[in-house]
Every structure is written in structure tokens, then in C-alpha cells.
Design an enzyme around this catalytic site. Structure first.
Site, PDB file in Angstrom:
ATOM      1  N   ASP A 239      39.331  -9.645  -9.694  1.00 13.79           N
ATOM      2  CA  ASP A 239      39.066  -8.542 -10.900  1.00 13.79           C
ATOM      3  C   ASP A 239      38.056  -7.684 -10.183  1.00 13.79           C
ATOM      4  O   ASP A 239      37.031  -7.036 -10.895  1.00 13.79           O
ATOM      5  CB  ASP A 239      38.403  -9.281 -11.992  1.00 13.79           C
ATOM      6  CG  ASP A 239      39.454 -10.154 -12.834  1.00 13.79           C
ATOM      7  OD1 ASP A 239      40.397 -10.245 -12.245  1.00 13.79           O
ATOM      8  OD2 ASP A 239      39.252 -10.690 -13.951  1.00 13.79           O
TER       9      ASP A 239
ATOM     10  N   LYS B   1      46.707 -10.428 -15.101  1.00  8.85           N
ATOM     11  CA  LYS B   1      46.611 -11.416 -15.903  1.00  8.85           C
ATOM     12  C   LYS B   1      46.111 -11.029 -17.373  1.00  8.85           C
ATOM     13  O   LYS B   1      45.673  -9.684 -17.300  1.00  8.85           O
ATOM     14  CB  LYS B   1      45.584 -12.429 -15.416  1.00  8.85           C
ATOM     15  CG  LYS B   1      44.016 -11.816 -15.172  1.00  8.85           C
ATOM     16  CD  LYS B   1      43.156 -13.016 -14.523  1.00  8.85           C
ATOM     17  CE  LYS B   1      41.866 -12.439 -14.354  1.00  8.85           C
ATOM     18  NZ  LYS B   1      40.799 -12.137 -15.504  1.00  8.85           N
TER      19      LYS B   1
ATOM     20  N   CYS C 159      35.232 -14.778 -14.869  1.00 11.24           N
ATOM     21  CA  CYS C 159      36.503 -14.971 -14.047  1.00 11.24           C
ATOM     22  C   CYS C 159      36.369 -15.684 -12.801  1.00 11.24           C
ATOM     23  O   CYS C 159      37.432 -16.240 -12.415  1.00 11.24           O
ATOM     24  CB  CYS C 159      37.229 -13.417 -14.057  1.00 11.24           C
ATOM     25  SG  CYS C 159      37.429 -12.531 -15.382  1.00 11.24           S
TER      26      CYS C 159
END
Length: 199
Positions: free
Chosen positions: A21, A107, A146
Site C-alpha cells: 500500500d 484489495k 496493512c
């Protein structure tokens, strides 16, 4: 041997790099910034160049939210809108030097379900296995959300997991190299720095 006591061999077949991310909205100036997120980009570029030079697979996960995602404040979630699919905030920063053959894993792309882990409802595990990966090296942001959850799932899927301690940053700066890193270590991941791979 690095300062965590890990004796690292050279990179080899079966190793894979996962960037978690690293997106504009999670960097300073974005809608949900990690305060010092920009610091890790030059370090991640070094890891990317090293893995690419060895012909090893590189993966980049990304939040790819619909505009009405359940994690957003307007839908009762905890976060301001961020990383809405196909917007500049969801893009990887131009300073992140990604190779053309990188595997991009999107995602949290359905309105009703959040996903902190890069493995949740994605093809990441299948892609890793198709590449023959058994050791994964994970860096990115944010450490306590994450990155941590991606590490947890990688361990659950029985990969040997190495956390790039010089290439993770937390939303809450106090967690950068404190409780979150210790939790990952306790779960079975091994923290390393870049120098451990090139020594």
C-alpha cells in the site's frame, strides 16, 4: 549477521518482495497520510532494484476502494475517503521505481468489506505459489494496519516472513519500531535491514 541476530544468505529462487500500500493517499499530502511515509521510498527502491536484478518476483498491494466503501466515515467507517479506485490518491507515487513486470494486487475493492491484508480476497497467495515463493520480504505502510495484517496472513499461509524494518512506517509514529515490530517478531516474522541482504 545483522543487528537482529539473523544470518542471511544471499537472495535466491523462492524469494519474493511485497510492497504494501505505498500509495499517494497514504503519503504526506494525501487524505490519510503516514507522517513520515516518504522516508521509506528510497529504501524500497533499493529493495526493488535488488530483487529485480536477481530476477525475483515483486508484488505491490494497493487499496482500490469504491467511492462508497464501508471503511469511509460517510458509511460509518473509521477513515476519511482514501485510495478510491483509479483516482490520483490510489496511484503509486512517481518516486517509487516499480519495474514493468511487477504484480499489482488490488484489495478492498467491494463496498461492503474492508481488507487490511494483501491476502484478503485477492490472488496474492496463488500468485506467490505460482512463482514458487516460500520466503517473502514485506515492507510498506502502514506498519500497524496493512503491513501487520499482511505479515499475519503470510505466516498463516506458511511462508517464511521477513519484515523490512528500514522500509515500514506507522500511521502512529510511536509504533514505527516499537510494539508493532515486536508483535510481528513474536508471531514468527524476522525483522531485517537492507544491509543483511547485500552483506
Amino acid at each position: 549477521m545483522d543487528n537482529d541476530g539473523l544470518i542471511m544468505g544471499k537472495l535466491a529462487a523462492g524469494d519474493a518482495l511485497i510492497l504494501v500500500d505505498v500509495q499517494n493517499d497514504f503519503l504526506p499530502g494525501g487524505s490519510l497520510p503516514v507522517p513520515d511515509g516518504n522516508e521509506i521510498i528510497p529504501v524500497l527502491n533499493r529493495y526493488v532494484a535488488l530483487f529485480h536484478a536477481h530476477g525475483l518476483p515483486i508484488f505491490a498491494t494497493r487499496d482500490w476502494h469504491p467511492s462508497d466503501h464501508c471503511s469511509f466515515l460517510q458509511q460509518g467507517g473509521p477513515w476519511p475517503p482514501h485510495c478510491v479506485a483509479a483516482t490520483p490518491g490510489a496511484a503509486f507515487p512517481a518516486s517509487l521505481e516499480l519495474p514493468s513486470d511487477i504484480h499489482i494486487v488490488s484489495k478492498a475493492s467491494t463496498p461492503e468489506k474492508d481488507a487490511y491484508s494483501g491476502f484478503t480476497d485477492t490472488e496474492l497467495d496463488a500468485l506467490l505459489r505460482s512463482c514458487g515463493a516460500h520466503r517473502v520480504f514485506i515492507g510498506g505502510i502502514s506498519a500497524e494496519y496493512c503491513v501487520l495484517n499482511t505479515v499475519k496472513d503470510a505466516l498463516r499461509y506458511h511462508y517464511a516472513v521477513y519484515v523490512l524494518k528500514d522500509a515500514i512506517r506507522a500511521m502512529h509514529v510511536s509504533l514505527n519500531h516499537g510494539r508493532t515490530l515486536e508483535e510481528m517478531r513474536r508471531l514468527g516474522a524476522t525483522p531485517i535491514r537492507f544491509e543483511a541482504l547485500v552483506a
